[in-house]
Design a protein around this motif. Structure first.
Motif, PDB file in Angstrom:
ATOM      1  N   ALA A 197      79.906  71.119  32.964  1.00 19.14           N
ATOM      2  CA  ALA A 197      79.499  72.730  33.444  1.00 19.14           C
ATOM      3  C   ALA A 197      78.183  72.630  33.921  1.00 19.14           C
ATOM      4  CB  ALA A 197      79.895  73.716  32.465  1.00 19.14           C
ATOM      5  N   ILE A 198      77.017  72.262  33.187  1.00 13.63           N
ATOM      6  CA  ILE A 198      75.701  72.334  33.872  1.00 13.63           C
ATOM      7  C   ILE A 198      75.375  71.503  34.992  1.00 13.63           C
ATOM      8  CG2 ILE A 198      74.725  70.974  31.999  1.00 13.63           C
ATOM      9  CD1 ILE A 198      72.973  74.010  33.415  1.00 13.63           C
ATOM     10  N   GLU A 199      76.011  70.393  35.043  1.00 13.60           N
ATOM     11  CA  GLU A 199      75.961  69.366  36.311  1.00 13.60           C
ATOM     12  C   GLU A 199      76.631  69.977  37.207  1.00 13.60           C
ATOM     13  OE1 GLU A 199      76.052  65.218  33.634  1.00 13.60           O
ATOM     14  OE2 GLU A 199      77.847  65.743  34.748  1.00 13.60           O
ATOM     15  N   ALA A 200      77.910  70.519  37.252  1.00 15.68           N
ATOM     16  CA  ALA A 200      78.695  71.056  38.352  1.00 15.68           C
ATOM     17  C   ALA A 200      77.499  72.283  38.900  1.00 15.68           C
ATOM     18  CB  ALA A 200      79.959  71.772  37.846  1.00 15.68           C
ATOM     19  N   VAL A 201      77.231  73.239  38.001  1.00 19.07           N
ATOM     20  CA  VAL A 201      76.400  74.190  38.630  1.00 19.07           C
ATOM     21  C   VAL A 201      75.339  73.588  39.360  1.00 19.07           C
ATOM     22  CG1 VAL A 201      75.410  76.520  38.221  1.00 19.07           C
ATOM     23  CG2 VAL A 201      77.507  75.791  37.129  1.00 19.07           C
ATOM     24  N   THR A 202      74.520  72.824  38.760  1.00 13.97           N
ATOM     25  CA  THR A 202      73.234  72.396  39.375  1.00 13.97           C
ATOM     26  C   THR A 202      73.500  71.531  40.552  1.00 13.97           C
ATOM     27  OG1 THR A 202      72.425  72.237  36.715  1.00 13.97           O
ATOM     28  CG2 THR A 202      71.219  71.058  38.498  1.00 13.97           C
ATOM     29  N   VAL A 203      74.489  70.979  40.785  1.00  7.14           N
ATOM     30  CA  VAL A 203      74.542  70.120  41.961  1.00  7.14           C
ATOM     31  C   VAL A 203      74.876  71.208  43.108  1.00  7.14           C
ATOM     32  CG1 VAL A 203      76.537  68.521  42.939  1.00  7.14           C
ATOM     33  CG2 VAL A 203      75.409  67.841  41.002  1.00  7.14           C
ATOM     34  N   HIS A 204      75.747  72.132  42.786  1.00  9.33           N
ATOM     35  CA  HIS A 204      76.165  73.102  43.652  1.00  9.33           C
ATOM     36  C   HIS A 204      74.795  74.023  44.066  1.00  9.33           C
ATOM     37  CE1 HIS A 204      78.971  75.188  46.101  1.00  9.33           C
ATOM     38  NE2 HIS A 204      78.917  76.479  45.474  1.00  9.33           N
ATOM     39  N   VAL A 239      72.745  81.241  35.040  1.00 10.70           N
ATOM     40  CA  VAL A 239      74.086  81.590  35.565  1.00 10.70           C
ATOM     41  C   VAL A 239      75.248  81.304  34.386  1.00 10.70           C
ATOM     42  CG1 VAL A 239      75.724  81.065  37.333  1.00 10.70           C
ATOM     43  CG2 VAL A 239      73.528  81.366  37.904  1.00 10.70           C
ATOM     44  N   LEU A 240      75.006  80.049  33.967  1.00 10.92           N
ATOM     45  CA  LEU A 240      75.874  79.906  32.776  1.00 10.92           C
ATOM     46  C   LEU A 240      75.920  80.994  31.812  1.00 10.92           C
ATOM     47  CD1 LEU A 240      75.949  76.008  32.277  1.00 10.92           C
ATOM     48  CD2 LEU A 240      77.631  77.278  33.579  1.00 10.92           C
ATOM     49  N   GLU A 241      74.845  81.264  31.258  1.00 12.13           N
ATOM     50  CA  GLU A 241      74.560  82.486  30.356  1.00 12.13           C
ATOM     51  C   GLU A 241      75.559  83.731  30.871  1.00 12.13           C
ATOM     52  OE1 GLU A 241      72.351  82.509  27.650  1.00 12.13           O
ATOM     53  OE2 GLU A 241      73.012  84.291  26.847  1.00 12.13           O
ATOM     54  N   LEU A 242      75.109  83.947  32.202  1.00 12.04           N
ATOM     55  CA  LEU A 242      75.956  85.198  32.772  1.00 12.04           C
ATOM     56  C   LEU A 242      77.476  85.298  32.569  1.00 12.04           C
ATOM     57  CD1 LEU A 242      74.300  87.467  34.380  1.00 12.04           C
ATOM     58  CD2 LEU A 242      75.365  86.365  36.502  1.00 12.04           C
ATOM     59  N   VAL A 243      77.948  84.045  32.776  1.00  9.89           N
ATOM     60  CA  VAL A 243      79.307  84.134  32.726  1.00  9.89           C
ATOM     61  C   VAL A 243      79.920  83.551  31.349  1.00  9.89           C
ATOM     62  CG1 VAL A 243      79.530  83.514  35.120  1.00  9.89           C
ATOM     63  CG2 VAL A 243      79.525  81.615  33.361  1.00  9.89           C
ATOM     64  N   GLY A 244      78.886  83.729  30.425  1.00  5.74           N
ATOM     65  CA  GLY A 244      79.277  83.142  28.787  1.00  5.74           C
ATOM     66  C   GLY A 244      79.792  81.795  28.721  1.00  5.74           C
ATOM     67  N   ASP A 262      84.043  78.442  37.742  1.00  2.00           N
ATOM     68  CA  ASP A 262      84.324  79.071  39.413  1.00  2.00           C
ATOM     69  C   ASP A 262      83.459  80.029  39.527  1.00  2.00           C
ATOM     70  OD1 ASP A 262      86.364  76.792  39.587  1.00  2.00           O
ATOM     71  OD2 ASP A 262      87.923  78.483  39.239  1.00  2.00           O
ATOM     72  N   LEU A 263      83.138  80.947  38.784  1.00  2.00           N
ATOM     73  CA  LEU A 263      82.510  82.334  39.030  1.00  2.00           C
ATOM     74  C   LEU A 263      81.013  81.896  39.051  1.00  2.00           C
ATOM     75  CD1 LEU A 263      82.217  85.377  39.860  1.00  2.00           C
ATOM     76  CD2 LEU A 263      82.329  85.687  37.242  1.00  2.00           C
ATOM     77  N   ALA A 264      80.527  81.093  38.158  1.00  2.00           N
ATOM     78  CA  ALA A 264      79.351  80.394  38.000  1.00  2.00           C
ATOM     79  C   ALA A 264      79.052  79.903  39.309  1.00  2.00           C
ATOM     80  CB  ALA A 264      78.909  79.570  36.905  1.00  2.00           C
ATOM     81  N   MET A 265      79.828  78.796  39.853  1.00  5.32           N
ATOM     82  CA  MET A 265      79.641  78.094  41.024  1.00  5.32           C
ATOM     83  C   MET A 265      79.308  79.170  42.284  1.00  5.32           C
ATOM     84  SD  MET A 265      79.916  74.976  40.491  1.00  5.32           S
ATOM     85  CE  MET A 265      80.998  73.714  41.453  1.00  5.32           C
TER      86      MET A 265
END
Ligand code: ATP
Length: 304
Positions: free
Chosen positions: A94-101, A114-119, A140-143
């Motif tokens: 999850a953290i890799e996907a969001v960081t890459v994006h 952002v991960l915190e925000l979406v729980g 998806d929402l985090a992305m």
């Protein structure tokens, strides 16, 4: 009031199919706007025109002040899109996907925040493919959020969810208010729009058939109280009551409930007629919505 989205007289035809027939929409900055309709009503067509992925046949469209048909790339950075189907590489955590994006954007939010925000903080190191359906929608929402968008399109965010996952998703969407971004939420579900949306437009057969707050919508269609009962074996109710058979129940629609119930029960007693399972009900907003789309779309399907 500044508008994130302004649409005037939007039309879209696919050959002979007139999918969108001259609709107007205005979505204020910072509001959660519900865009409702049944299958094939024209939601996806409209949204993809707003996102700049489909061309329109006619009308004026401004999204964040820009025509999506000719928008520069920088405009896209201000828009977050959450599709119905996830497109995240399953091997990434999850953290890799969001960081890459996040790296795709000139300006981005902190991926951990952002991960915190979406729980999803607790699942930060899980591979995307191992996340539950509800968690995947969170990712998806985090992305969509990591690019720090001014406007987010949420396409049917809870279709296929069980009731508890829907409630969790609703909390998460409601939390987006704290970020101050505008949200355009498409959904089949009136309860979802009622709970989350500041204002709602209902599209049916390519036309807007109702708009307003949930309360205004309920008042727009005459929400006439209904007296209903199961027909018994006694004499038929006289025509003056205006009763009609709907499925297996007799129905009288009237604003004058007390008077009609009094007349009806007086008649039934005198004639020894039964009024089994007699009920008085005021239609819910869901009833109102189904009635609205039913009136305009006789072949409306069940939500997918
Ligand atoms: P759903 O909730 O099922 O996604 P929708 O409200 O998003 O439905 P649209 O996908 O916008 O509806 O479709 C509106 C109408 O346009 C439908 O009659 C559909 O069959 C038609 N349509 C959509 N895309 C195309 C296309 N690329 N070519 C031809 N017809 C299309």
């Amino acid at each position: 009031m500044a508008h994130a989205i302004e649409v005037r007289g939007l039309t879209k035809s696919y050959g002979d199919v007139h999918a969108v027939r001259g609709i107007d929409l205005s979505v204020a900055e910072g509001e959660i706007f519900g865009f409702l309709g049944s299958n094939g009503a024209g939601k996806t067509t409209t949204i993809e025109i707003l996102e700049g992925f489909r061309t329109r046949t006619g009308g004026d469209v401004r999204v964040l002040g820009v025509d999506p048909a000719t928008a520069p790339l920088t405009w896209r950075e201000d828009i977050g899109i959450v599709l119905q189907e996830s497109e995240i590489e399953g091997e990434l955590t999850a953290i890799e996907a969001v960081t890459v994006h996040a790296a795709c954007f000139a300006q981005s939010r902190n991926p951990e925040e952002v991960l915190e925000l979406v729980g999803l903080s607790d699942a930060r190191d899980q591979r995307a493919k191992k996340l539950s359906g509800g968690q995947q929608r969170r990712l998806d929402l985090a992305m969509a959020l990591v690019g720090d968008p001014k406007l987010i399109f949420l396409d049917e965010p809870t279709t296929g969810f069980d009731p508890s996952a829907r409630r969790e998703a609703w909390d998460m969407i409601d939390n987006l208010r704290s970020l101050g971004c505008t949200v355009l939420l498409t959904t089949h579900y009136m309860d979802e729009a009622q709970l989350l949306a500041d204002r709602i437009s209902v599209i049916s057969h390519g036309e807007i058939v109702a708009r307003g707050t949930a309360d205004e919508l309920a008042n727009q269609v005459a929400a006439i109280p209904r007296i209903t009962w199961k027909p018994g074996t006694g004499p038929a109710v006289p025509g003056r009551f205006g009763a009609a058979l709907e499925k297996d129940r007799m129905v009288i629609e009237t604003h004058d409930v007390v008077e009609v119930v009094h007349e009806l029960t007086t008649w039934a007693k005198a004639e020894a007629a039964t009024l089994d399972d007699l009920e008085i009900a005021r239609p819910t907003l869901e009833d109102t919505y189904l009635r609205l789309i039913g009136q305009n779309e006789p072949d409306a399907e069940e939500p997918s």
